[in-house]
Design an enzyme around this catalytic site. Structure first.
Site, short mmCIF file in Angstrom:
data_model
loop_
_atom_site.label_atom_id
_atom_site.label_comp_id
_atom_site.label_asym_id
_atom_site.label_seq_id
_atom_site.Cartn_x
_atom_site.Cartn_y
_atom_site.Cartn_z
N HIS A 176 -4.77 -4.09 -1.92
CA HIS A 176 -5.09 -3.65 -0.56
C HIS A 176 -5.18 -2.13 -0.44
O HIS A 176 -5.16 -1.58 0.66
CB HIS A 176 -4.07 -4.21 0.44
CG HIS A 176 -4.07 -5.70 0.51
ND1 HIS A 176 -2.99 -6.46 0.94
CD2 HIS A 176 -5.05 -6.60 0.20
CE1 HIS A 176 -3.30 -7.73 0.89
NE2 HIS A 176 -4.54 -7.84 0.44
N CYS A 194 -14.53 15.17 5.99
CA CYS A 194 -14.62 15.41 4.56
C CYS A 194 -15.10 16.83 4.29
O CYS A 194 -16.12 17.25 4.84
CB CYS A 194 -15.58 14.40 3.92
SG CYS A 194 -15.97 14.70 2.19
N ILE A 218 15.64 -9.11 -3.60
CA ILE A 218 14.90 -9.01 -4.86
C ILE A 218 15.60 -8.05 -5.82
O ILE A 218 15.75 -8.33 -7.01
CB ILE A 218 13.46 -8.54 -4.59
CG1 ILE A 218 12.70 -9.60 -3.79
CG2 ILE A 218 12.73 -8.25 -5.90
CD1 ILE A 218 11.39 -9.10 -3.21
N VAL A 245 0.82 -1.22 0.00
CA VAL A 245 0.00 0.00 0.00
C VAL A 245 0.85 1.26 0.00
O VAL A 245 0.34 2.36 0.23
CB VAL A 245 -0.96 0.02 1.22
CG1 VAL A 245 -1.96 -1.12 1.14
CG2 VAL A 245 -0.19 -0.04 2.54
N ASP A 246 2.15 1.12 -0.28
CA ASP A 246 3.07 2.26 -0.18
C ASP A 246 3.16 3.10 -1.43
O ASP A 246 3.72 4.20 -1.40
CB ASP A 246 4.46 1.77 0.22
CG ASP A 246 4.91 0.57 -0.60
OD1 ASP A 246 4.89 0.64 -1.85
OD2 ASP A 246 5.27 -0.46 0.01
N CYS A 271 -13.50 9.72 1.94
CA CYS A 271 -14.58 9.88 2.91
C CYS A 271 -15.33 8.57 3.06
O CYS A 271 -15.77 7.97 2.07
CB CYS A 271 -15.52 11.00 2.45
SG CYS A 271 -16.98 11.20 3.51
#
Length: 240
Positions: free
Chosen positions: A114, A141, A226, A98-99, A122
């Site tokens: 994710h 919001c 990696i 999620v970065d 909102c």
């Protein structure tokens, strides 16, 4: 040689998990001593229930996570994948992370299973904003005064439909499916390598530790960075 598979593949899909991000220094949920599980139980503070019943702790937890992401940046492996996309060697990336590092590095065809910490939305009307507003103290919001929350999948929520559908299509169309830094222990995301394999793709798994699906893979690499592996493949491709 796996670089030959890359050069010959008609449709290469890359699947990335936490191990892809930890090479940038970002702690994951489960790493001993550094993982977020060691500090807080995310199933308690990063859940839809916490958002509704304990918003103060929820907001504090996610502000810390967003701040943490902002302290790090993509590593060489992210940039290699982005370059391979531009060169037509990689068609898409499916990520559990999620970065937003893939997009920062230049990848454009990314299914974020994710969600992302780079945006908030909102809970009431769905309006979306950059996460910096959340970091600057905004909790409501500006459109409807509903509660703002990070645009990530919380414990107790379903995966977002559009990225999930994209991931299914990409897995089914893959002729080469490469797993980078995932334990393949989280369902339903861990089914995508099997979907690809069942549809005729070669399967390559790179992960520090063995995974439950190593036995189905055409090639498995353990105990390597990696970024180092991708750099080696990139050099081999350039010599072709």
């Amino acid at each position: 040689m796996i670089s030959d598979w890359l050069a010959d593949a008609k449709h290469t899909v890359v699947f990335t998990g936490a191990g892809m991000s930890t090479e940038s220094g970002l702690p994951d949920f489960r790493s001993a001593n550094r993982g977020l599980w060691e500090q807080k139980d995310p199933s308690q503070v990063a859940s839809i229930t916490a958002l509704e019943t304990n918003p103060e702790e929820f907001i504090a937890f996610y502000r810390k996570r967003i701040l943490g992401v902002n302290e790090y940046k993509p590593h060489a492996g992210h940039f290699i994948l982005a370059d391979w996309e531009k060169r037509g060697l990689v068609q898409s990336i499916i990520t559990q992370n999620v970065d937003g590092f893939h997009q920062q590095a230049g990848s454009s065809s990314v299914a974020e299973l994710h969600g992302t910490l780079r945006a908030v939305h909102c809970q009431n009307c769905g309006s979306s904003f950059e996460s910096q507003a959340f970091m600057d103290g905004a909790e409501q919001c500006p459109v409807c005064s509903g509660r703002l929350r990070p645009s990530v999948v919380l414990f107790g929520e379903m995966l977002p439909e559009a990225p999930f559908d994209m991931a299914v299509d990409e897995a089914m169309n893959a002729t080469l499916f490469i797993v980078l830094g995932s334990s393949l222990s989280v369902s339903p995301a861990n089914q995508f390598p099997l979907i690809a394999k069942d549809n005729g793709a070669r399967l390559v798994i790179i992960n520090r530790e063995p995974t439950p699906f190593d036995e189905y893979a055409d090639a498995v690499i353990h105990d390597r960075n990696i970024g180092d592996v991708l750099s080696e493949w990139d050099e081999q491709l350039k010599r072709c």
